[in-house]
Design an enzyme around this catalytic site. Structure first.
Site, PDB file in Angstrom:
ATOM      1  CE  LYS A 151       2.020  -0.356   2.434  1.00 35.50           C
ATOM      2  NZ  LYS A 151       1.539  -1.467   3.264  1.00 35.50           N
ATOM      3  CB  SER A 210       4.074  -4.370   2.294  1.00 36.76           C
ATOM      4  OG  SER A 210       2.857  -3.946   2.865  1.00 36.76           O
ATOM      5  CB  SER A 266       2.144  -4.519   5.878  1.00 38.27           C
ATOM      6  OG  SER A 266       2.521  -5.598   5.083  1.00 38.27           O
TER       7      SER A 266
HETATM    8  N1  GLN Z   1       3.794  -9.831   4.630  1.00 33.90           N
HETATM    9  C1  GLN Z   1       2.417 -10.199   4.530  1.00 33.90           C
HETATM   10  C2  GLN Z   1       2.079 -10.525   3.102  1.00 33.90           C
HETATM   11  O1  GLN Z   1       2.966 -10.581   2.330  1.00 33.90           O
HETATM   12  C3  GLN Z   1       1.562  -9.102   5.054  1.00 33.90           C
HETATM   13  C4  GLN Z   1       1.482  -7.993   4.106  1.00 33.90           C
HETATM   14  C5  GLN Z   1       0.629  -6.880   4.594  1.00 33.90           C
HETATM   15  O2  GLN Z   1       0.262  -6.822   5.752  1.00 33.90           O
HETATM   16  N2  GLN Z   1       0.247  -6.028   3.654  1.00 33.90           N
HETATM   17  O3  GLN Z   1       0.986 -10.740   2.743  1.00 33.90           O
END
Ligand code: GLN
Length: 492
Positions: A80, A155, A179
């Site tokens: 990532k 994400s 994410s």
């Molecule tokens: N979707 C969540 C956020 O927007 C979690 C994101 C993540 O785990 N990086 O913060």
């Protein structure tokens, strides 16, 4: 079987036996990427093919036909793009890191590199990990390999899509509020968020430091254990990394059932807002776990309803502080025309950050500002403790919890982009584990009528990834959802 269809375990076995060479592996994956990447758009940066082919040739030359190799040797792994990789651009999906190439690699990447894996590329993400669909990436969205008009989740959507589309054998993701798990569920693959502190965060570009964790996204549960074996461990360069013994996580699979395990089903996770198809798929998965010898109990986690609100105060507060460092001086992008230093800071941040990141910086700065600190940030921290205590209490009676990962299967591109609150609610079921710092895995447990994957989540006590993995593997061996693969077709 085609090389790119192999799981990590299968590819390791074939390489170790000498059935396949490192050069053949690199060729097969680049061929695959050439066919599907223009549709899936999982990667922000691909590593240089010729350089990888020479690395592969050198590996092949050094090995004899029958070989004992390091587990990750010659395995094509995607990373990532918020995890630092020396010499490979690391963008965080943001303009503000345009042109940034880290001078060092994250500890997790070094661990893989030490075993001579191939870092095949850097995958797409919502800018700085803020989002649930990859649509907030400055490089455009990735697509769901099961249905190209749908999001792959986020994400870590690029990593999940790359694994599902056979563009790498396994990937690293990061999870702050879901994410790793949520995109894994959307793309029909396995995603493991380890206990906070289990895997070093050194070299992971911070979003919310008290929540961020690196973890694997893989084709099955066996592969998740193999990856965790390499990633887990104490790192003196990360003061929050835990000095705990690291077992061989594949040993958890000696037992192929869940006898003697008590599994809690938290009522609050099966309430209003849960899509009936997801509800049914997770219900059926629970029946399988019961057949395998597990004892199922209903339990209650009373503070579940305030987890999303708590998370969005804690995470935005930490983000506003962490992202203060992007000032146009230290890293990446700098605005061109600015009359003085303060204006340079302002225009760099205005042009460099996207709308979701700006929204979070504003929310977080507000929550931390004097006068509001006690009402928001301090309150959220207190509620976070209550959420953790909910888990401590139920884990006195049960060994594991089973829940859905996401309220619905993957949604359409564009469906939630104008409505941040709807987007935030995609993390309803994943956020609590992040706030409590406990391990959780997402694994496929069904397909919707529209042919989209459905995931279930298994949560465990801190540092009991082995118990989580054991139950997940027992389920996997009793079913074949993890074997279903998407057909990537244009126009779907
Ligand atoms: N979707 C969540 C956020 O927007 C979690 C994101 C993540 O785990 N990086 O913060």
């Amino acid at each position: 079987m085609s090389l790119v269809k192999c799981t990590l375990k299968e590819l390791q076995d074939r390489f170790t036996r000498g059935d396949v060479s490192a050069v053949e592996i690199v060729r097969a994956y680049f061929l695959r990427i050439g066919v599907v990447e223009s549709k899936v758009k999982a990667y922000i940066t691909l590593n240089d093919k010729e350089a990888m082919l020479s690395q592969a040739q050198a590996l092949d030359d050094a090995l004899s036909a029958w070989r004992r190799t390091e587990p990750m040797m010659a395995m094509p792994i995607a990373i990532k793009d918020n995890i630092c990789t020396e010499g490979l651009p690391t963008t965080c999906g943001s303009r503000i890191l345009g042109g940034f190439s880290p001078p060092y690699s994250a500890t997790a990447v070094d661990a893989l590199r030490a075993q001579q894996c191939f870092l095949i590329g850097k995958t797409n993400l919502d800018e700085f990990g803020m989002g649930s669909s990859t649509e907030y990436s400055a490089f455009g969205p990735s697509r769901n390999p099961w249905k190209l008009s749908c999001v792959p989740g986020g994400s870590s959507g690029g990593s999940a899509a790359a694994v599902a589309a056979d563009e790498c054998v396994a990937a690293l993701g990061t999870d702050t509020g879901g994410s790793i798990r949520q995109p894994a569920a959307c793309c029909g693959v396995v995603g493991l968020k380890p206990t906070y502190g289990r895997v070093s965060r050194y070299g992971l570009i911070a979003f919310a430091s008290s929540l961020d964790q690196i973890g694997p996204i893989t084709k099955d549960v066996m592969d998740a254990a193999l990856m965790l074996n390499v990633l887990a461990g104490h790192d003196p360069r990360d003061s929050t990394s835990a000095d705990k013994p690291v077992p061989d996580f594949t040993r958890a699979f000696k037992k192929k059932d869940v006898k003697k395990l008590t599994i809690g089903v938290p009522l609050e996770f099966f309430a209003e807002g849960l899509d009936p198809e997801v509800n049914d798929a997770v219900g059926e998965a629970l029946a399988v776990l019961e057949e395998l010898g597990g004892t199922i109990h209903e339990v209650s986690l009373p503070h579940t309803g305030v987890a999303v609100a708590t998370y969005y105060i804690v995470a935005t507060a930490e983000a506003s502080s962490n992202l203060a460092r992007y000032d146009g001086v230290k890293y990446g992008f700098r605005a061109k025309e600015s009359p003085d230093l303060l204006e340079m800071y302002r225009i760099t941040r205005q042009e460099g950050f996207g709308p979701e990141v700006k929204r979070r910086i504003m929310l977080g700065t507000y929550a931390l500002s004097s006068g509001y600190y006690d009402a928001y940030y301090a309150k959220a921290q207190a509620v976070r403790t209550l959420i953790r205590q909910d888990f401590d209490r139920v884990f006195q009676d049960v060994d594991l919890l089973v829940t859905p990962v996401m309220p619905t299967p993957a949604f359409q591109l564009g469906e939630k982009i104008e409505d941040p609150l709807q987007m935030y609610l995609s993390d309803l079921y994943t956020i609590s584990a992040s706030l409590a710092g406990i391990p959780a895995i997402s694994l496929p447990c069904g397909l919707s009528r529209k042919g989209l994957p459905i995931g279930m989540q298994i949560l465990g006590r801190p540092f009991e990834e082995d118990v989580v993995l054991r139950a997940a593997r027992a389920y996997e061996l009793a079913t074949d959802w993890h074997k279903k693969r998407p057909l990537i077709r244009q126009g779907r």
